[in-house]
Design a protein around this motif. Sequence first.
Motif, PDB file in Angstrom:
ATOM      1  N   TYR A   1      37.132  40.935  35.887  1.00  0.00           N
ATOM      2  CA  TYR A   1      36.218  42.070  36.049  1.00  0.00           C
ATOM      3  C   TYR A   1      34.802  41.661  36.441  1.00  0.00           C
ATOM      4  O   TYR A   1      33.866  42.427  36.273  1.00  0.00           O
ATOM      5  N   GLY A   2      34.655  40.450  36.956  1.00  0.00           N
ATOM      6  CA  GLY A   2      33.347  40.011  37.393  1.00  0.00           C
ATOM      7  C   GLY A   2      32.323  39.922  36.281  1.00  0.00           C
ATOM      8  O   GLY A   2      31.122  40.024  36.524  1.00  0.00           O
ATOM      9  N   GLY A   3      32.789  39.741  35.046  1.00  0.00           N
ATOM     10  CA  GLY A   3      31.886  39.624  33.909  1.00  0.00           C
ATOM     11  C   GLY A   3      31.303  40.938  33.437  1.00  0.00           C
ATOM     12  O   GLY A   3      30.387  40.950  32.609  1.00  0.00           O
ATOM     13  N   SER A   4      31.833  42.065  33.901  1.00  0.00           N
ATOM     14  CA  SER A   4      31.251  43.367  33.612  1.00  0.00           C
ATOM     15  C   SER A   4      32.170  44.212  32.731  1.00  0.00           C
ATOM     16  O   SER A   4      33.322  44.480  33.112  1.00  0.00           O
ATOM     17  N   TYR A   5      31.649  44.640  31.579  1.00  0.00           N
ATOM     18  CA  TYR A   5      32.409  45.569  30.748  1.00  0.00           C
ATOM     19  C   TYR A   5      32.528  46.932  31.432  1.00  0.00           C
ATOM     20  O   TYR A   5      33.497  47.659  31.214  1.00  0.00           O
ATOM     21  N   GLY A   6      31.552  47.284  32.249  1.00  0.00           N
ATOM     22  CA  GLY A   6      31.653  48.524  32.999  1.00  0.00           C
ATOM     23  C   GLY A   6      32.874  48.525  33.906  1.00  0.00           C
ATOM     24  O   GLY A   6      33.609  49.520  33.989  1.00  0.00           O
ATOM     25  N   ASN A   7      33.101  47.397  34.588  1.00  0.00           N
ATOM     26  CA  ASN A   7      34.279  47.289  35.454  1.00  0.00           C
ATOM     27  C   ASN A   7      35.570  47.351  34.643  1.00  0.00           C
ATOM     28  O   ASN A   7      36.543  47.987  35.040  1.00  0.00           O
ATOM     29  N   PHE A   8      35.566  46.660  33.493  1.00  0.00           N
ATOM     30  CA  PHE A   8      36.756  46.682  32.642  1.00  0.00           C
ATOM     31  C   PHE A   8      37.074  48.096  32.164  1.00  0.00           C
ATOM     32  O   PHE A   8      38.212  48.563  32.234  1.00  0.00           O
ATOM     33  N   LEU A   9      36.062  48.804  31.663  1.00  0.00           N
ATOM     34  CA  LEU A   9      36.296  50.136  31.112  1.00  0.00           C
ATOM     35  C   LEU A   9      36.742  51.119  32.191  1.00  0.00           C
ATOM     36  O   LEU A   9      37.584  51.989  31.943  1.00  0.00           O
ATOM     37  N   ALA A  10      36.195  50.986  33.385  1.00  0.00           N
ATOM     38  CA  ALA A  10      36.618  51.857  34.481  1.00  0.00           C
ATOM     39  C   ALA A  10      38.093  51.626  34.804  1.00  0.00           C
ATOM     40  O   ALA A  10      38.855  52.581  35.027  1.00  0.00           O
ATOM     41  N   ASP A  11      38.507  50.375  34.813  1.00  0.00           N
ATOM     42  CA  ASP A  11      39.905  50.055  35.069  1.00  0.00           C
ATOM     43  C   ASP A  11      40.784  50.531  33.917  1.00  0.00           C
ATOM     44  O   ASP A  11      41.832  51.147  34.120  1.00  0.00           O
ATOM     45  N   PHE A  12      40.349  50.286  32.693  1.00  0.00           N
ATOM     46  CA  PHE A  12      41.130  50.613  31.497  1.00  0.00           C
ATOM     47  C   PHE A  12      41.372  52.118  31.387  1.00  0.00           C
ATOM     48  O   PHE A  12      42.462  52.568  31.023  1.00  0.00           O
ATOM     49  N   ARG A  13      40.342  52.896  31.697  1.00  0.00           N
ATOM     50  CA  ARG A  13      40.453  54.355  31.577  1.00  0.00           C
ATOM     51  C   ARG A  13      41.333  54.969  32.669  1.00  0.00           C
ATOM     52  O   ARG A  13      41.786  56.100  32.528  1.00  0.00           O
ATOM     53  N   GLY A  14      41.571  54.225  33.739  1.00  0.00           N
ATOM     54  CA  GLY A  14      42.326  54.775  34.849  1.00  0.00           C
ATOM     55  C   GLY A  14      43.793  54.432  34.853  1.00  0.00           C
ATOM     56  O   GLY A  14      44.484  54.702  35.845  1.00  0.00           O
ATOM     57  N   ARG A  15      44.283  53.848  33.750  1.00  0.00           N
ATOM     58  CA  ARG A  15      45.686  53.453  33.708  1.00  0.00           C
ATOM     59  C   ARG A  15      46.167  53.473  32.261  1.00  0.00           C
ATOM     60  O   ARG A  15      45.406  53.800  31.344  1.00  0.00           O
ATOM     61  N   VAL A  16      47.429  53.128  32.083  1.00  0.00           N
ATOM     62  CA  VAL A  16      47.977  53.014  30.729  1.00  0.00           C
ATOM     63  C   VAL A  16      47.425  51.749  30.089  1.00  0.00           C
ATOM     64  O   VAL A  16      47.554  50.650  30.651  1.00  0.00           O
ATOM     65  N   GLY A  17      46.780  51.890  28.940  1.00  0.00           N
ATOM     66  CA  GLY A  17      46.202  50.736  28.273  1.00  0.00           C
ATOM     67  C   GLY A  17      47.264  49.817  27.702  1.00  0.00           C
ATOM     68  O   GLY A  17      48.374  50.232  27.382  1.00  0.00           O
ATOM     69  N   GLY A  18      46.894  48.544  27.592  1.00  0.00           N
ATOM     70  CA  GLY A  18      47.789  47.568  26.997  1.00  0.00           C
ATOM     71  C   GLY A  18      48.702  46.868  27.972  1.00  0.00           C
ATOM     72  O   GLY A  18      49.507  46.026  27.569  1.00  0.00           O
ATOM     73  N   LEU A  19      48.584  47.187  29.266  1.00  0.00           N
ATOM     74  CA  LEU A  19      49.464  46.577  30.246  1.00  0.00           C
ATOM     75  C   LEU A  19      49.044  45.149  30.590  1.00  0.00           C
ATOM     76  O   LEU A  19      49.870  44.342  31.009  1.00  0.00           O
ATOM     77  N   LYS A  20      47.756  44.867  30.443  1.00  0.00           N
ATOM     78  CA  LYS A  20      47.267  43.524  30.750  1.00  0.00           C
ATOM     79  C   LYS A  20      47.070  42.749  29.449  1.00  0.00           C
ATOM     80  O   LYS A  20      46.661  43.322  28.430  1.00  0.00           O
ATOM     81  N   PRO A  21      47.329  41.447  29.455  1.00  0.00           N
ATOM     82  CA  PRO A  21      47.192  40.653  28.236  1.00  0.00           C
ATOM     83  C   PRO A  21      45.805  40.707  27.616  1.00  0.00           C
ATOM     84  O   PRO A  21      45.652  40.597  26.394  1.00  0.00           O
ATOM     85  N   SER A  22      44.776  40.902  28.446  1.00  0.00           N
ATOM     86  CA  SER A  22      43.403  40.886  27.938  1.00  0.00           C
ATOM     87  C   SER A  22      42.945  42.232  27.389  1.00  0.00           C
ATOM     88  O   SER A  22      41.855  42.324  26.808  1.00  0.00           O
ATOM     89  N   ASP A  23      43.740  43.284  27.560  1.00  0.00           N
ATOM     90  CA  ASP A  23      43.281  44.623  27.191  1.00  0.00           C
ATOM     91  C   ASP A  23      42.857  44.718  25.732  1.00  0.00           C
ATOM     92  O   ASP A  23      41.764  45.208  25.420  1.00  0.00           O
ATOM     93  N   LEU A  24      43.721  44.316  24.823  1.00  0.00           N
ATOM     94  CA  LEU A  24      43.446  44.487  23.398  1.00  0.00           C
ATOM     95  C   LEU A  24      42.198  43.715  22.992  1.00  0.00           C
ATOM     96  O   LEU A  24      41.320  44.252  22.294  1.00  0.00           O
ATOM     97  N   GLU A  25      42.081  42.452  23.437  1.00  0.00           N
ATOM     98  CA  GLU A  25      40.944  41.627  23.039  1.00  0.00           C
ATOM     99  C   GLU A  25      39.630  42.204  23.548  1.00  0.00           C
ATOM    100  O   GLU A  25      38.631  42.241  22.818  1.00  0.00           O
ATOM    101  N   LEU A  26      39.624  42.670  24.803  1.00  0.00           N
ATOM    102  CA  LEU A  26      38.382  43.179  25.374  1.00  0.00           C
ATOM    103  C   LEU A  26      37.994  44.529  24.786  1.00  0.00           C
ATOM    104  O   LEU A  26      36.822  44.772  24.489  1.00  0.00           O
ATOM    105  N   ILE A  27      38.959  45.418  24.587  1.00  0.00           N
ATOM    106  CA  ILE A  27      38.620  46.731  24.046  1.00  0.00           C
ATOM    107  C   ILE A  27      38.250  46.609  22.573  1.00  0.00           C
ATOM    108  O   ILE A  27      37.407  47.354  22.058  1.00  0.00           O
ATOM    109  N   GLU A  28      38.845  45.655  21.870  1.00  0.00           N
ATOM    110  CA  GLU A  28      38.557  45.488  20.451  1.00  0.00           C
ATOM    111  C   GLU A  28      37.099  45.105  20.211  1.00  0.00           C
ATOM    112  O   GLU A  28      36.396  45.731  19.417  1.00  0.00           O
TER     113      GLU A  28
END
Length: 222
Positions: free
Chosen positions: A71-98
């Motif tokens: 995500y280029g080091g950006s939580y904004g990029n991560f959250l935009a991606d996370f909100r636009g799909r089913v969460g938990g599909l990527k291995p990093s989802d839980l750690e980053l959202i937590e």
Amino acid sequence: MDANYRTVPDRDHRAIAGKSSGGYAAMVTPMLRPDVFGALATHTGDAHFETGYRAELPELPERFRALRNEYGGSYGNFLADFRGRVGGLKPSDLELIEVYAYAAAYSADEDGTVYLPFDEFGAIVPDVWRRWLAWDPVVMAVQPEYAEALGSMRALWIDAGDRDEYHLDAGAMAFRRAAAAAGVPDERIHFELFDGAHGGIEHRYPLAITWLSRMLAPTAAT
């Protein structure tokens, strides 16, 4: 609840219980609202942040590597991606959202600005970390207003697995000590480190509810 069920509608006969983050809420809420809750049960609740959260620091470089690489080091990029799909599909989802959710709870401004407790290298940001500690149940319990509320509790069930992966057994020990220092008598505290880890402890819930029900039951005189 009081309007729809046969309850005893006062704080001396009302408890709150939870596990993990719910156990954290069970510790904090009665200190904030002792007029509502007079007892609690916390199972492996988040407490003693210096041990529970900072012990996780060796994992943070991996979390930031995922944030940088994906995500280029950006939580904004991560959250935009996370909100636009089913969460938990990527291995990093839980750690980053937590870690973001913790920061949103402990170190966010009223306008919604979230401050992370570490910089881009994983080092603690002291000012932000102090904001986290202010919401640590163990730290709260020594503040006069919260200590008075905690000391007024009629019953406290505190337990944790002795192999908890997040070191919340240490948090349980520290909160038990804080409750005693706040003036809760030993007979009102059930403390236990049981054989177990963080998950798979659902069998503990009915034990706590049974004990709380006995401790909060109205006496014949009332």
